[in-house]
Scaffold this motif. Structure first.
Motif, PDB file in Angstrom:
ATOM      1  N   ASP A  86      -5.381  17.304  -8.091  1.00  0.00           N
ATOM      2  CA  ASP A  86      -5.618  17.411  -9.533  1.00  0.00           C
ATOM      3  C   ASP A  86      -4.669  16.560 -10.369  1.00  0.00           C
ATOM      4  OD1 ASP A  86      -7.627  19.469  -9.155  1.00  0.00           O
ATOM      5  OD2 ASP A  86      -5.957  20.816  -8.695  1.00  0.00           O
ATOM      6  N   THR A  87      -3.870  15.692  -9.744  1.00  0.00           N
ATOM      7  CA  THR A  87      -2.863  14.936 -10.473  1.00  0.00           C
ATOM      8  C   THR A  87      -3.151  13.445 -10.396  1.00  0.00           C
ATOM      9  OG1 THR A  87      -1.227  16.624  -9.889  1.00  0.00           O
ATOM     10  CG2 THR A  87      -0.395  14.556 -10.793  1.00  0.00           C
ATOM     11  N   TYR A  88      -3.152  12.797 -11.561  1.00  0.00           N
ATOM     12  CA  TYR A  88      -3.368  11.347 -11.639  1.00  0.00           C
ATOM     13  C   TYR A  88      -2.022  10.709 -12.004  1.00  0.00           C
ATOM     14  CZ  TYR A  88      -8.268  12.608 -11.543  1.00  0.00           C
ATOM     15  OH  TYR A  88      -9.490  13.119 -11.168  1.00  0.00           O
ATOM     16  N   PHE A  89      -1.427  10.017 -11.048  1.00  0.00           N
ATOM     17  CA  PHE A  89      -0.079   9.486 -11.206  1.00  0.00           C
ATOM     18  C   PHE A  89      -0.099   8.104 -11.870  1.00  0.00           C
ATOM     19  CE2 PHE A  89       0.159  12.455  -7.640  1.00  0.00           C
ATOM     20  CZ  PHE A  89       1.260  13.225  -7.992  1.00  0.00           C
ATOM     21  N   ASP A  90       1.074   7.723 -12.416  1.00  0.00           N
ATOM     22  CA  ASP A  90       1.174   6.429 -13.087  1.00  0.00           C
ATOM     23  C   ASP A  90       2.437   5.666 -12.690  1.00  0.00           C
ATOM     24  OD1 ASP A  90       0.180   4.443 -14.879  1.00  0.00           O
ATOM     25  OD2 ASP A  90       1.669   5.071 -16.354  1.00  0.00           O
ATOM     26  N   PHE A  91       3.082   6.019 -11.603  1.00  0.00           N
ATOM     27  CA  PHE A  91       4.243   5.237 -11.188  1.00  0.00           C
ATOM     28  C   PHE A  91       3.782   3.878 -10.654  1.00  0.00           C
ATOM     29  CE2 PHE A  91       3.031   7.970  -7.592  1.00  0.00           C
ATOM     30  CZ  PHE A  91       2.915   7.057  -6.548  1.00  0.00           C
ATOM     31  N   PRO A  92       4.581   2.826 -10.835  1.00  0.00           N
ATOM     32  CA  PRO A  92       4.171   1.488 -10.383  1.00  0.00           C
ATOM     33  C   PRO A  92       4.080   1.399  -8.863  1.00  0.00           C
ATOM     34  CG  PRO A  92       6.014   1.368 -11.939  1.00  0.00           C
ATOM     35  CD  PRO A  92       5.870   2.802 -11.543  1.00  0.00           C
ATOM     36  N   VAL A  93       3.280   0.448  -8.408  1.00  0.00           N
ATOM     37  CA  VAL A  93       3.212   0.149  -6.978  1.00  0.00           C
ATOM     38  C   VAL A  93       4.429  -0.704  -6.649  1.00  0.00           C
ATOM     39  CG1 VAL A  93       1.909  -0.957  -5.135  1.00  0.00           C
ATOM     40  CG2 VAL A  93       0.708   0.277  -6.963  1.00  0.00           C
ATOM     41  N   CYS A 140       0.853  -1.191   0.000  1.00  0.00           N
ATOM     42  CA  CYS A 140       0.000   0.000   0.000  1.00  0.00           C
ATOM     43  C   CYS A 140       0.882   1.232   0.000  1.00  0.00           C
ATOM     44  CB  CYS A 140      -0.899  -0.010   1.230  1.00  0.00           C
ATOM     45  SG  CYS A 140      -1.827   1.526   1.503  1.00  0.00           S
ATOM     46  N   ILE A 141       0.707   2.089  -0.991  1.00  0.00           N
ATOM     47  CA  ILE A 141       1.375   3.384  -1.070  1.00  0.00           C
ATOM     48  C   ILE A 141       0.300   4.454  -0.982  1.00  0.00           C
ATOM     49  CG2 ILE A 141       2.677   4.950  -2.566  1.00  0.00           C
ATOM     50  CD1 ILE A 141       4.130   2.540  -3.705  1.00  0.00           C
ATOM     51  N   LEU A 142       0.540   5.468  -0.164  1.00  0.00           N
ATOM     52  CA  LEU A 142      -0.403   6.569   0.024  1.00  0.00           C
ATOM     53  C   LEU A 142       0.356   7.873   0.197  1.00  0.00           C
ATOM     54  CD1 LEU A 142      -2.935   5.037   2.598  1.00  0.00           C
ATOM     55  CD2 LEU A 142      -3.470   5.695   0.245  1.00  0.00           C
ATOM     56  N   THR A 143      -0.367   8.983   0.071  1.00  0.00           N
ATOM     57  CA  THR A 143       0.232  10.247   0.470  1.00  0.00           C
ATOM     58  C   THR A 143       0.453  10.212   1.984  1.00  0.00           C
ATOM     59  OG1 THR A 143      -1.941  11.262   0.734  1.00  0.00           O
ATOM     60  CG2 THR A 143      -0.850  11.560  -1.395  1.00  0.00           C
TER      61      THR A 143
END
Length: 271
Positions: free
Chosen positions: A255-262, A77-80
């Motif tokens: 407002d940002t939709y990220f695409d880095f892998p989990v 799990c990655i979160l802000t």
């Protein structure tokens, strides 16, 4: 050797091409460009709240597509950071009541959302219908809001989760091809999950998943409210259509939709 048919010859050539790609040296595969990285502000939940259980379903084939989802390189799990710390605060209070949080999904790469969209457009692929959307026709998934081209999860402050009564019992892994049971079936009949009984399983595309649906039992309602109240106290807002879906506000990246892998490697050093 008999002459290859046109179809077979095409298949052989395709396989050879695929082998050439996978056998290419790392520097050639890297020519497509480096993977995106998470900006500062993202953390691994395990580092912030190690007692929260993790059951990352999209790292497995036990989800509504029937396939492991693109971009989930690790079952983590990655979160802000603000969302992760808010979960830690909620966890501390729930532990005193004899419960623990368990997360099913956290940050979700845009490439995963894109895979959901492709799957939804393939009306012939209904492998997991009997469990995840038995009462909804697949051609209505977009119109009914179950699938969309963007997800708040990709902004990093949204999490899908449940509560588990302690001591947490182990749950068996999903076996691809096993008989499926509707996600709204009684808890002792549907796929085993050590979660408190919430009335449906996770990712159940059904109106019974609405947080305030009047058809659930008093026990199920109490369990949903336990989860909801614990998270609302820490700044999370529930999506009314999904008892498991919560967003921490204000969002760090609204407002940002990220695409880095989990993946641990996606995080900046020290996170």
């Amino acid at each position: 050797m008999p002459r290859l048919t046109t179809a077979l010859r095409s298949a052989v050539l395709s396989a050879a091409a695929l082998l050439a790609v996978t056998a290419a040296p790392p520097q050639a595969r890297a020519a497509a460009g480096p993977e995106p990285k998470a900006p500062s502000g993202f953390v691994a939940l395990r580092d912030v709240a190690p007692t929260i259980l993790q059951d990352i379903r999209y790292h497995t084939a036990h989800n509504f597509t029937g396939d492991r989802i693109d971009g989930y390189r690790a079952p983590m799990c990655i979160l802000t950071e603000p969302a992760a710390k808010a979960l830690r605060a909620a966890q501390h209070k729930l532990l005193r009541k004899g419960y623990t949080l368990k997360v099913y999904d956290c940050y979700r790469p845009q490439r995963a959302v894109d895979q959901f969209v492709r799957w939804a457009e393939d009306l012939g692929d209904v492998r997991m219908k009997e469990e995840f959307y038995p009462r909804v026709e697949k051609d209505r998934l977009f119109e009914d809001g179950y699938i969309a081209e963007k997800s708040g999860h990709s902004r990093g402050s949204t999490v899908d989760l449940t509560v588990v009564r302690l001591p947490a019992l182990p749950t068996r892994p999903y076996v691809p091809g096993e008989p499926l049971v509707p996600c709204y079936a009684p808890q002792d009949e549907r796929f085993p999950d050590n979660s408190a009984d919430m009335g449906t399983g996770y990712d159940c595309f059904d109106t019974l998943s609405h947080t305030e649906d009047p058809r659930i039992t008093p026990e199920q309602r109490a369990n949903r409210q336990l989860l909801k109240s614990a998270l609302e106290e820490q700044g999370f807002a529930n999506l009314p259509e999904e008892w498991w879906h919560f967003t921490h506000r204000p969002e760090l990246f609204p407002d940002t939709y990220f695409d880095f892998p989990v993946s641990r490697r996606s995080l900046t050093p020290g996170h």
